[in-house]
Scaffold this motif. Structure first.
Motif, mmCIF file in Angstrom:
data_model
loop_
_atom_site.group_PDB
_atom_site.id
_atom_site.type_symbol
_atom_site.label_atom_id
_atom_site.label_comp_id
_atom_site.label_asym_id
_atom_site.label_seq_id
_atom_site.Cartn_x
_atom_site.Cartn_y
_atom_site.Cartn_z
ATOM 1 N N GLU A 1 -9.477 -11.007 17.267
ATOM 2 C CA GLU A 1 -10.806 -10.748 17.229
ATOM 3 C C GLU A 1 -11.211 -9.373 17.652
ATOM 4 N N PRO A 2 -10.860 -8.793 18.523
ATOM 5 C CA PRO A 2 -11.094 -7.337 18.864
ATOM 6 C C PRO A 2 -10.566 -6.278 17.647
ATOM 7 N N VAL A 3 -9.306 -6.536 17.299
ATOM 8 C CA VAL A 3 -8.827 -5.650 16.171
ATOM 9 C C VAL A 3 -9.885 -5.655 14.943
ATOM 10 N N VAL A 4 -10.338 -6.709 14.599
ATOM 11 C CA VAL A 4 -11.147 -6.665 13.440
ATOM 12 C C VAL A 4 -12.280 -5.362 13.440
ATOM 13 N N ASP A 5 -12.789 -5.446 14.579
ATOM 14 C CA ASP A 5 -13.880 -4.230 14.916
ATOM 15 C C ASP A 5 -13.407 -2.928 15.041
ATOM 16 N N LEU A 6 -12.072 -2.919 15.353
ATOM 17 C CA LEU A 6 -11.408 -1.327 15.410
ATOM 18 C C LEU A 6 -11.057 -0.844 14.047
ATOM 19 N N ILE B 1 -2.289 -2.414 16.777
ATOM 20 C CA ILE B 1 -2.261 -3.208 15.727
ATOM 21 C C ILE B 1 -3.212 -2.677 14.679
ATOM 22 N N GLY B 2 -4.364 -2.289 15.473
ATOM 23 C CA GLY B 2 -5.717 -1.919 14.771
ATOM 24 C C GLY B 2 -5.254 -0.183 14.043
ATOM 25 N N GLY B 3 -4.447 0.466 14.695
ATOM 26 C CA GLY B 3 -3.875 1.688 14.212
ATOM 27 C C GLY B 3 -2.912 1.519 12.920
ATOM 28 N N LEU B 4 -2.116 0.291 13.074
ATOM 29 C CA LEU B 4 -1.082 0.259 12.164
ATOM 30 C C LEU B 4 -1.939 -0.077 10.902
ATOM 31 N N PHE B 5 -2.912 -0.967 10.758
ATOM 32 C CA PHE B 5 -3.706 -1.581 9.755
ATOM 33 C C PHE B 5 -5.017 -1.040 9.423
ATOM 34 N N HIS B 6 -5.282 0.127 10.125
ATOM 35 C CA HIS B 6 -6.719 0.653 9.993
ATOM 36 C C HIS B 6 -7.127 0.824 8.683
ATOM 37 N N LEU C 1 0.878 -1.267 0.159
ATOM 38 C CA LEU C 1 0.067 0.142 0.040
ATOM 39 C C LEU C 1 0.861 1.117 -0.094
ATOM 40 N N GLY C 2 2.081 1.112 0.605
ATOM 41 C CA GLY C 2 3.074 2.193 0.626
ATOM 42 C C GLY C 2 3.508 2.642 -0.789
ATOM 43 N N GLU C 3 3.752 1.482 -1.529
ATOM 44 C CA GLU C 3 4.109 1.830 -2.760
ATOM 45 C C GLU C 3 3.162 2.624 -3.551
ATOM 46 N N LYS C 4 1.814 2.291 -3.464
ATOM 47 C CA LYS C 4 0.773 2.866 -3.971
ATOM 48 C C LYS C 4 0.576 4.409 -3.430
ATOM 49 N N ASP C 5 0.868 4.543 -2.179
ATOM 50 C CA ASP C 5 0.640 5.873 -1.541
ATOM 51 C C ASP C 5 1.404 6.087 -0.464
ATOM 52 N N ARG C 6 2.678 6.432 -0.715
ATOM 53 C CA ARG C 6 3.488 6.732 0.512
ATOM 54 C C ARG C 6 2.867 7.333 1.836
ATOM 55 N N TYR C 7 2.083 8.044 1.556
ATOM 56 C CA TYR C 7 1.523 8.782 2.748
ATOM 57 C C TYR C 7 0.626 7.834 3.811
ATOM 58 N N THR C 8 0.226 7.049 3.251
ATOM 59 C CA THR C 8 -0.901 6.004 3.997
ATOM 60 C C THR C 8 0.205 4.974 4.797
ATOM 61 N N GLN C 9 1.261 4.823 4.256
ATOM 62 C CA GLN C 9 1.818 3.878 5.088
ATOM 63 C C GLN C 9 2.602 4.265 6.434
ATOM 64 N N ALA C 10 3.401 5.789 6.221
ATOM 65 C CA ALA C 10 3.683 6.299 7.325
ATOM 66 C C ALA C 10 2.857 6.627 8.556
ATOM 67 N N HIS C 11 1.566 7.221 7.989
ATOM 68 C CA HIS C 11 0.276 7.741 8.278
ATOM 69 C C HIS C 11 0.072 6.524 9.648
ATOM 70 N N GLY C 12 -0.257 5.341 8.945
ATOM 71 C CA GLY C 12 -0.508 3.956 10.019
ATOM 72 C C GLY C 12 0.652 3.852 10.888
ATOM 73 N N TYR C 13 1.747 4.025 11.127
ATOM 74 C CA TYR C 13 2.782 3.941 12.028
ATOM 75 C C TYR C 13 2.462 4.926 12.804
ATOM 76 N N LEU D 1 -14.666 -2.068 5.510
ATOM 77 C CA LEU D 1 -15.031 -3.540 5.415
ATOM 78 C C LEU D 1 -13.768 -4.292 4.470
ATOM 79 N N ILE D 2 -13.088 -4.002 3.832
ATOM 80 C CA ILE D 2 -12.098 -4.883 3.059
ATOM 81 C C ILE D 2 -10.994 -5.148 4.165
ATOM 82 N N GLY D 3 -10.649 -3.960 4.965
ATOM 83 C CA GLY D 3 -9.803 -4.054 6.056
ATOM 84 C C GLY D 3 -10.002 -5.277 7.159
#
Ligand SMILES: [Fe+2]
Length: 225
Positions: A113-118, A63-68, A26-38, A100-102
């Motif tokens: 399991e709890p991370v899915v809802d986050l 983990i939810g923040g990293l992969f949101h 995803l970072g290759e597609k959009d550099r902003y999104t990757q650093a934003h996740g961290y 939904l995709i995430g």
């Protein structure tokens, strides 16, 4: 099929590593999104800690923040090359599918399991006008509210392709103005206290150590559950 704890731990580890790879893609597609996740992961963990969450909940929001936004991987390239603040309606509809995709990408990982809802609810709002389900304040898990505040603060205080960053003061005002409509008021005040005391996250937030640390924490619990 039943798996032993050790093999469940290995599956969990592999699945998380795969997600980290997807985030890099995803970072290759959009550099902003990757650093934003961290950065969102760090802010979310800081707020959860300050709110007195337990160790497990803190790494869940990490983990939810990293992969949101990992679900954005499936979105059209046009969305990432768009330089307008407002997206055309059909692209907006597409963006609204990313939680939904995430969540679908995370849902088969044991122990998370709890991370899915986050991830699923990180764009829900206190007043019920968020997406994808329009849940109201009481229905939104606390961790998703934490990610939502962290997400907004980071989006406002960093440069995006279509928008210059705002000052920290201006970001506090945006969060405060969004209380009760977008955000939980108590969490916003605690978040502001945390930033005033300990500052903002570094701009280039890509931090492979954080991903490893979160994967280790997640799978440390895996062998014993
Ligand atoms: Fe998002």
């Amino acid at each position: 099929m039943r798996h032993s704890n050790a093999s469940r731990k290995r599956i969990c580890e592999r699945h998380l590593q795969l997600l980290t790879e997807l985030s890099r893609a995803l970072g290759e597609k959009d550099r902003y999104t990757q650093a934003h996740g961290y950065r969102v992961a760090r802010y979310a963990m800081r707020l959860a800690t300050r709110l007195g969450f337990g160790h497990r909940e803190v790494w869940d929001v990490g983990i939810g923040g990293l992969f949101h936004d990992v679900g954005k991987l499936a979105l059209s390239d046009q969305i990432f090359t768009n330089r307008e603040t407002r997206l055309p309606a059909e692209l907006k509809r597409e963006v609204r599918c990313h939680p939904l995709i995430g969540a679908a990408l995370l849902k088969d990982i044991d122990y998370l399991e709890p991370v899915v809802d986050l991830v699923l609810f990180h764009h829900e709002r206190e007043d019920g006008k968020g997406y994808p389900f329009g849940l109201t304040g009481r229905e939104i898990p606390p961790g998703a509210k934490i990610i939502s505040i962290s997400d907004c603060f980071d989006a406002v205080t960093t440069d995006r392709p279509y928008q210059k960053r705002k000052s920290i003061r201006a970001a506090f005002e945006i969060l405060r103005n969004g209380c009760r409509r977008y955000f939980c008021e108590d969490y916003v005040e605690t978040f502001i206290e945390e930033i005033e005391e300990n500052g903002i996250e570094l701009e280039n937030g890509t931090d492979p150590l954080l991903a490893d640390e979160l994967i280790r924490s997640a799978t440390a619990g895996a062998g014993t559950m």
